[in-house]
Design an enzyme around this catalytic site. Structure first.
Site, PDB file in Angstrom:
ATOM      1  N   SER A 141       0.805  -1.213   0.000  1.00 11.71           N
ATOM      2  CA  SER A 141       0.000   0.000   0.000  1.00 11.71           C
ATOM      3  C   SER A 141       0.841   1.267   0.000  1.00 11.71           C
ATOM      4  O   SER A 141       0.435   2.285  -0.544  1.00 11.71           O
ATOM      5  CB  SER A 141      -0.929  -0.002   1.218  1.00 11.71           C
ATOM      6  OG  SER A 141      -0.179  -0.157   2.403  1.00 11.71           O
ATOM      7  N   MET A 246      17.591  -3.068   3.333  1.00  7.62           N
ATOM      8  CA  MET A 246      17.834  -4.107   4.345  1.00  7.62           C
ATOM      9  C   MET A 246      18.427  -5.331   3.670  1.00  7.62           C
ATOM     10  O   MET A 246      18.382  -5.464   2.432  1.00  7.62           O
ATOM     11  CB  MET A 246      16.515  -4.477   5.030  1.00  7.62           C
ATOM     12  CG  MET A 246      15.540  -5.218   4.154  1.00  7.62           C
ATOM     13  SD  MET A 246      13.816  -5.178   4.727  1.00  7.62           S
ATOM     14  CE  MET A 246      13.291  -3.608   3.983  1.00  7.62           C
ATOM     15  N   ASP A 289       0.719  -4.961  12.283  1.00  7.11           N
ATOM     16  CA  ASP A 289       0.167  -5.297  10.974  1.00  7.11           C
ATOM     17  C   ASP A 289       0.343  -6.798  10.730  1.00  7.11           C
ATOM     18  O   ASP A 289       1.448  -7.261  10.468  1.00  7.11           O
ATOM     19  CB  ASP A 289       0.875  -4.509   9.873  1.00  7.11           C
ATOM     20  CG  ASP A 289       0.268  -4.753   8.499  1.00  7.11           C
ATOM     21  OD1 ASP A 289      -0.654  -5.592   8.394  1.00  7.11           O
ATOM     22  OD2 ASP A 289       0.722  -4.112   7.530  1.00  7.11           O
ATOM     23  N   ASN A 294       3.774 -10.258   5.507  1.00  3.72           N
ATOM     24  CA  ASN A 294       4.844  -9.810   6.394  1.00  3.72           C
ATOM     25  C   ASN A 294       5.608 -10.972   7.015  1.00  3.72           C
ATOM     26  O   ASN A 294       6.520 -10.753   7.814  1.00  3.72           O
ATOM     27  CB  ASN A 294       4.281  -8.922   7.509  1.00  3.72           C
ATOM     28  CG  ASN A 294       3.763  -7.605   6.973  1.00  3.72           C
ATOM     29  OD1 ASN A 294       4.135  -7.190   5.875  1.00  3.72           O
ATOM     30  ND2 ASN A 294       2.890  -6.954   7.726  1.00  3.72           N
ATOM     31  N   ASP A 308       8.564  -5.918   7.468  1.00  5.80           N
ATOM     32  CA  ASP A 308       7.685  -4.739   7.551  1.00  5.80           C
ATOM     33  C   ASP A 308       7.383  -4.349   8.991  1.00  5.80           C
ATOM     34  O   ASP A 308       6.448  -4.852   9.617  1.00  5.80           O
ATOM     35  CB  ASP A 308       6.385  -4.978   6.792  1.00  5.80           C
ATOM     36  CG  ASP A 308       5.667  -3.659   6.480  1.00  5.80           C
ATOM     37  OD1 ASP A 308       5.888  -2.676   7.216  1.00  5.80           O
ATOM     38  OD2 ASP A 308       4.907  -3.619   5.494  1.00  5.80           O
TER      39      ASP A 308
END
Length: 448
Positions: A141, A246, A289, A294, A308
């Site tokens: 998103s 990362m 989240d 994730n 995330d």
């Protein structure tokens, strides 16, 4: 976040306020046109069309999902947030919109991506890397993720934020709220102002990639002694407030474990549920989240990769205490104490209790029965969920009793609900009772 590169399109993300407002305007116009057509069809069939039926046609559902996917940013993120708390409780039309939002995200066109990276890294950015894959491996998103290789051969994952996302948050949140009001799925009596205000506070934090990098480092430190999980390492030289770099950690989508042996699925969910409890009762910070994307799974090591950390937030001690009181009362089989603790914490409103106490007590009896059962909890057995859903829907019909819990509770419950949905998807069996009881020693039964 999705990583099926063959199904996504590259489209320019609308970045200015006027262009994004225009997208909402076109959406409203398209939905209105669909309503007129559906209303005419129903009248021709001799029906008296209802506003909700005309609005929530398959065509209009598709229009809403497609437009929010194009807008991305807060518009898409808020829709995803709504979908993860409710699980099986969402009205089917809204559930369909949100499912499409979780599964669809167009990526930036190459020219727009290049402009963003030039702004963040300088016009010579390509000389700083040996390789940069222009096609993203994931799109979500707020940003999209690319693989890259440093000059010294290290593999990186680079998350690039869509342009205009941060600047459009307030307007997007307001516009999505308006769309939900138009749908009739949110009653006028329900005050969602505090929730929207909190979304406007949290979403800018999620759009700050330097902050997310710091949270990723924090979780890496907190979980350094937990061999079952891996957290990427921050690459500071390539990280800005709109680009997050990362270490690249390979892994398979967590949903790919659906066909894995029972022991594997059980072990994975044992790890995730243990992590949620540690976040709530030990760390005092939670990645709120629970989007399935994730989490990744490494078959060769059996480890979970956590991704995330933009939604990581501190958890108020009062929130942890509220969950302790609820769990203590539930494991003790004390329905009155559970109900009182739920009202005191703000999970349910006093109006719902006074108007629907018998229904609430039937729901609590089912939940307490599951909590007090010895041995592993079978998340694949969903029989009790339909009973709870039916009772909840009957109460939901009385809109005067609708209630928005405190935002801190909502974000924690979002993580808990999403984790339970994943466990259900994997049909895992986990002794949740034993995992939770270790955190409840000497916990107070009341706030008094």
């Amino acid at each position: 976040m999705t990583d099926d590169r063959t199904t996504r399109r590259g489209r320019t993300v609308p970045r200015g306020r006027l262009s994004r407002l225009g997208q909402f305007g076109r959406l409203a116009g398209g939905v209105a046109g669909g309503m007129v057509a559906e209303g005419a069809r129903r009248l021709a069939d001799g029906e008296r069309p209802r506003m909700r039926d005309m609005l929530l046609t398959p065509g209009n559902v598709g229009k809403v999902a497609e437009r929010l996917s194009h807008l991305r940013g807060a518009a898409m993120k808020l829709g995803q947030m709504i979908s993860m708390d409710a699980g099986d409780m969402l009205p089917p039309e809204l559930a369909e919109i949100m499912a499409q939002l979780r599964d669809n995200a167009d990526h930036m066109r190459p020219a727009q991506l290049n402009r963003v990276l030039e702004q963040q890294w300088g016009k010579d950015w390509r000389t700083r890397l040996r390789r940069f894959d222009a096609i993203p491996i994931a799109a979500a998103s707020i940003g999209q993720v690319h693989r890259a290789t440093t000059l010294d051969g290290r593999e990186l994952a680079i998350k690039v934020q869509y342009p205009g996302v941060r600047e459009s948050i307030d307007a997007d949140v307001d516009n999505v709220a308006t769309l939900l009001r138009m749908s009739g799925l949110l009653p006028r009596e329900l005050d969602i102002g505090p929730l929207l205000a909190d979304a406007k506070r949290q979403l800018p934090e999620e759009a700050d990639y330097e902050r997310e990098g710091a949270q990723m480092k924090l979780f890496g430190d907190l979980l350094a002694g937990t061999p079952e999980v891996s957290v990427p390492e921050l690459e500071e030289q390539f990280t800005t407030d709109r680009v997050l770099a990362m270490s690249f950690l390979p892994g398979k989508p967590i949903e790919s474990l659906v066909g894995a042996p029972q022991d594997t699925r059980d072990a994975v969910m044992h790890t995730l549920i243990s992590l949620v409890l540690r976040e709530l009762f030990e760390f005092g910070v939670m990645q709120t989240d629970p989007n399935f994307a994730n989490y990744r799974y490494q078959p060769e090591t059996g480890r979970l990769v956590l991704l995330d950390f933009g939604a990581a937030r501190a958890i108020e001690p009062s929130t942890s205490d509220a969950y302790r009181r609820l769990l203590n009362a539930g494991f003790a089989g004390d329905r009155d104490a559970v109900r009182n603790a739920a009202v005191e914490a703000g999970f349910i409103g006093s109006g719902a209790v006074s108007g629907h106490r018998e229904r609430i007590d039937r729901i609590l009896d089912i939940i307490i029965g599951e909590m007090t059962r010895e041995g592993p909890f079978d998340f694949g057995d969903r029989q009790f969920v339909s009973v709870v859903r039916d009772e909840s829907m009957e109460m939901a019909a009385d809109r005067a009793t609708w209630h928005v819990p405190p935002s801190d509770l909502l974000f924690v419950q979002r993580k808990i609900s999403g984790t339970a949905l994943l466990a259900a998807r994997l049909k895992a069996r986990v002794d949740v009772r034993s995992l939770a009881l270790q955190w409840l020693d000497d916990a107070p039964l009341s706030a008094g």
